[in-house]
Structures are given as structure tokens and as C-alpha cells.
Design a protein around this motif. Structure first.
Motif, PDB file in Angstrom:
ATOM      1  N   PRO A   1       9.640   2.331   1.987  1.00  0.00           N
ATOM      2  CA  PRO A   1      10.078   3.539   1.274  1.00  0.00           C
ATOM      3  C   PRO A   1       9.844   4.789   2.121  1.00  0.00           C
ATOM      4  O   PRO A   1       8.856   4.872   2.859  1.00  0.00           O
ATOM      5  N   VAL A   2      10.735   5.744   2.023  1.00  0.00           N
ATOM      6  CA  VAL A   2      10.591   6.975   2.815  1.00  0.00           C
ATOM      7  C   VAL A   2       9.350   7.745   2.404  1.00  0.00           C
ATOM      8  O   VAL A   2       8.837   8.567   3.173  1.00  0.00           O
ATOM      9  N   THR A   3       8.852   7.492   1.190  1.00  0.00           N
ATOM     10  CA  THR A   3       7.664   8.204   0.704  1.00  0.00           C
ATOM     11  C   THR A   3       6.367   7.467   1.036  1.00  0.00           C
ATOM     12  O   THR A   3       5.288   7.925   0.653  1.00  0.00           O
ATOM     13  N   ALA A   4       6.471   6.332   1.725  1.00  0.00           N
ATOM     14  CA  ALA A   4       5.283   5.519   2.002  1.00  0.00           C
ATOM     15  C   ALA A   4       4.307   6.267   2.899  1.00  0.00           C
ATOM     16  O   ALA A   4       4.692   6.848   3.919  1.00  0.00           O
ATOM     17  N   GLY A   5       3.030   6.223   2.509  1.00  0.00           N
ATOM     18  CA  GLY A   5       1.978   6.793   3.337  1.00  0.00           C
ATOM     19  C   GLY A   5       1.520   5.793   4.383  1.00  0.00           C
ATOM     20  O   GLY A   5       1.985   4.656   4.434  1.00  0.00           O
ATOM     21  N   GLU A   6       0.559   6.201   5.202  1.00  0.00           N
ATOM     22  CA  GLU A   6       0.112   5.343   6.297  1.00  0.00           C
ATOM     23  C   GLU A   6      -0.512   4.058   5.777  1.00  0.00           C
ATOM     24  O   GLU A   6      -0.312   2.984   6.361  1.00  0.00           O
ATOM     25  N   ALA A   7      -1.259   4.124   4.669  1.00  0.00           N
ATOM     26  CA  ALA A   7      -1.894   2.924   4.124  1.00  0.00           C
ATOM     27  C   ALA A   7      -0.845   1.903   3.681  1.00  0.00           C
ATOM     28  O   ALA A   7      -0.970   0.698   3.948  1.00  0.00           O
ATOM     29  N   GLU A   8       0.204   2.395   3.009  1.00  0.00           N
ATOM     30  CA  GLU A   8       1.263   1.473   2.570  1.00  0.00           C
ATOM     31  C   GLU A   8       2.034   0.918   3.756  1.00  0.00           C
ATOM     32  O   GLU A   8       2.381  -0.272   3.786  1.00  0.00           O
ATOM     33  N   LEU A   9       2.304   1.744   4.753  1.00  0.00           N
ATOM     34  CA  LEU A   9       3.015   1.276   5.939  1.00  0.00           C
ATOM     35  C   LEU A   9       2.224   0.190   6.664  1.00  0.00           C
ATOM     36  O   LEU A   9       2.788  -0.805   7.120  1.00  0.00           O
TER      37      LEU A   9
ATOM     38  N   LEU B   1      -3.831  -9.731  -7.732  1.00  0.00           N
ATOM     39  CA  LEU B   1      -3.305  -8.383  -7.565  1.00  0.00           C
ATOM     40  C   LEU B   1      -1.784  -8.371  -7.675  1.00  0.00           C
ATOM     41  O   LEU B   1      -1.195  -7.512  -8.335  1.00  0.00           O
ATOM     42  N   ALA B   2      -1.149  -9.352  -7.022  1.00  0.00           N
ATOM     43  CA  ALA B   2       0.314  -9.418  -7.035  1.00  0.00           C
ATOM     44  C   ALA B   2       0.844  -9.598  -8.444  1.00  0.00           C
ATOM     45  O   ALA B   2       1.867  -9.020  -8.821  1.00  0.00           O
ATOM     46  N   VAL B   3       0.139 -10.401  -9.252  1.00  0.00           N
ATOM     47  CA  VAL B   3       0.606 -10.715 -10.602  1.00  0.00           C
ATOM     48  C   VAL B   3       0.283  -9.592 -11.584  1.00  0.00           C
ATOM     49  O   VAL B   3       1.116  -9.220 -12.420  1.00  0.00           O
ATOM     50  N   ALA B   4      -0.921  -9.049 -11.497  1.00  0.00           N
ATOM     51  CA  ALA B   4      -1.387  -8.131 -12.540  1.00  0.00           C
ATOM     52  C   ALA B   4      -1.609  -6.700 -12.078  1.00  0.00           C
ATOM     53  O   ALA B   4      -1.746  -5.796 -12.907  1.00  0.00           O
ATOM     54  N   GLY B   5      -1.667  -6.470 -10.791  1.00  0.00           N
ATOM     55  CA  GLY B   5      -1.996  -5.136 -10.297  1.00  0.00           C
ATOM     56  C   GLY B   5      -0.856  -4.156 -10.455  1.00  0.00           C
ATOM     57  O   GLY B   5       0.320  -4.535 -10.431  1.00  0.00           O
ATOM     58  N   ARG B   6      -1.198  -2.885 -10.619  1.00  0.00           N
ATOM     59  CA  ARG B   6      -0.196  -1.835 -10.725  1.00  0.00           C
ATOM     60  C   ARG B   6      -0.689  -0.587 -10.006  1.00  0.00           C
ATOM     61  O   ARG B   6      -1.839  -0.199 -10.126  1.00  0.00           O
ATOM     62  N   GLY B   7       0.215  -0.002  -9.238  1.00  0.00           N
ATOM     63  CA  GLY B   7      -0.073   1.267  -8.589  1.00  0.00           C
ATOM     64  C   GLY B   7       0.899   2.312  -9.065  1.00  0.00           C
ATOM     65  O   GLY B   7       1.758   2.039  -9.904  1.00  0.00           O
ATOM     66  N   PRO B   8       0.803   3.529  -8.556  1.00  0.00           N
ATOM     67  CA  PRO B   8       1.675   4.604  -9.036  1.00  0.00           C
ATOM     68  C   PRO B   8       3.149   4.304  -8.843  1.00  0.00           C
ATOM     69  O   PRO B   8       3.975   4.647  -9.672  1.00  0.00           O
ATOM     70  N   GLN B   9       3.512   3.639  -7.747  1.00  0.00           N
ATOM     71  CA  GLN B   9       4.918   3.337  -7.507  1.00  0.00           C
ATOM     72  C   GLN B   9       5.409   2.221  -8.418  1.00  0.00           C
ATOM     73  O   GLN B   9       6.608   2.069  -8.637  1.00  0.00           O
TER      74      GLN B   9
END
Length: 227
Positions: A99-107, A204-212
């Protein structure tokens, strides 16, 4: 193949692709979506530049509200490309679709998932029902990257988990869990148990949620039309 012959005429290819993506927004049956998916895949997997362009459109549209159809198309196009060219070549392109909005941690997380998928792209023998010892060996080969992902999510609690939900990555985690009848033994105070890492990442993949994962952009149909 019509799509393949049009690949050298990029503007024509783009318009044809955009028309098919717009059709996906009005598809009402699984059969319709499968036909569109086959047409999109057939037109774009012949070369790297057409594949990258299609996936950039699809992954962007998938991030919009109502974009599930595009997420499915993206996965099916990727599967077709993997079948044609091999996973090592295809999965290493994933950072291009960040995503163009991805920060360094997500990248960094996207790059790590891409490395894991590329390194294990030969396929996992066996399954959760019939685990094979070679599956554990493949997981051990990428254990450092898996532990990096685990640490990343410990340090960045609000990091999106969407990239962990890649079908191939979840298959890899499941194979890691079921191919080890007991935790992979490690000396005290050394690397974390690999099976436990797989369980935590899968949870995490099944139940986790982040802002995006909670807030998506609106109007997937408008995004396809604008393409």
C-alpha cells in the motif's frame, strides 16, 4: 491468447483489463467471477510487466470497501502465475504491491513474508491430515524470518495482519504446526520454539486486527471504473 498478443500494446491491454475489473463489480455468481478471473489471468501472466500492472490495480481495489472480489481475483491471478512461472519468481514481486500508505514496519513485514514464500515455493509435501517430515525441514529453513515476523508484531501491536492471511503463508504455518508432533527442541535461552511461533502467527492471521483491517477505503466499484 488474445491477452498475450495485446501485451505489447499497453494502453489497449490496460483498457481491456479495466473493463474486466469493472465487470467483476457487477458479477452476481461464482461462475461469472471465475470466468472473469480466467480472462484476467490469461491476459496478464505472460510477462512480468503485465502481471505487475494487473496486481497493482487488483491489490489497490481490494483495499477499498466492497473489494473482496478483487482480493479473490488477485489471489487467483497469483496462483496462475505461480503455476506458470514458479513461486520463487512470483512471490518475490509482492513488495511491489505494498500500500502507498505503508510505513517502514509494514514494508519490512511484507518483504519478510515475500522472502518466506519465495524460499518455500517448491510446495509443502503432505498436509495437516497427513504431515510429512520434509514440511518441518522447510519451516526450519525459514525459522529466522518467522521469528522476525513474530517480534515485529510484538513491537507493533497495531500493525495490519492482512499480509499474514496469504493462502500460501497460512498453509505454511499449518504445515509447521502439524508436521511437528512435538515442539522442535531448542537449547534453553536460544531461539524460540518454531511450532509455537507458527501457532502464534496463525492466531494473529485468523483473529488479529490492525487499523488497516478495520478501516478500508470506500467504493471499490468506483476504483475499478476509474482504472
Amino acid at each position: 491468447m488474445v491477452g498475450g498478443s495485446l501485451a505489447s500494446y499497453f494502453e489497449v491491454y490496460h483498457r481491456l483489463l479495466a473493463t474486466r475489473l469493472q465487470a467483476a463489480t457487477t458479477a452476481t455468481t461464482t461462475q461469472e467471477l471465475q470466468q472473469i478471473s480466467a480472462a484476467v489471468a490469461g491476459s496478464c501472466v505472460g510477462s512480468q510487466h503485465t502481471y505487475v500492472h494487473a496486481q497493482q490495480l487488483l491489490t489497490n481495489a481490494a483495499s477499498w470497501d466492497g473489494g473482496r472480489a478483487f482480493k479473490r481475483l488477485s489471489q487467483e491471478v497469483e496462483a496462475t502465475a505461480v503455476a506458470k512461472h514458479g513461486g520463487a519468481k512470483v512471490y518475490q514481486l509482492q513488495p511491489l504491491f505494498a500500500p502507498v500508505t505503508a510505513g517502514e514496519a509494514e514494508l519490512q513485514m511484507i518483504r519478510t513474508v515475500s522472502d518466506i514464500l519465495s524460499s518455500s515455493s517448491a510446495g509443502l509435501p503432505g498436509s495437516a491430515a497427513t504431515p510429512h517430515p520434509a514440511a518441518a525441514a522447510q519451516l526450519a529453513a525459514v525459522s529466522d524470518q518467522l521469528q522476525q515476523l513474530q517480534q515485529c508484531y510484538k513491537q507493533q501491536e497495531m500493525l495490519t495482519v492482512q499480509h499474514l492471511r496469504h493462502p500460501r503463508f497460512m498453509e505454511l504455518l499449518l504445515a509447521g504446526i502439524f508436521s511437528m508432533s512435538k515442539p522442535l527442541g531448542t537449547p534453553p535461552n536460544s531461539k524460540a520454539d518454531l511450532r509455537a511461533v507458527c501457532i502464534q502467527l496463525l492466531a494473529l492471521a485468523v483473529a488479529g486486527r490492525g487499523p488497516q483491517d478495520q478501516e478500508q477505503q470506500p467504493h471499490a466499484a468506483a476504483a475499478a471504473a476509474a482504472a
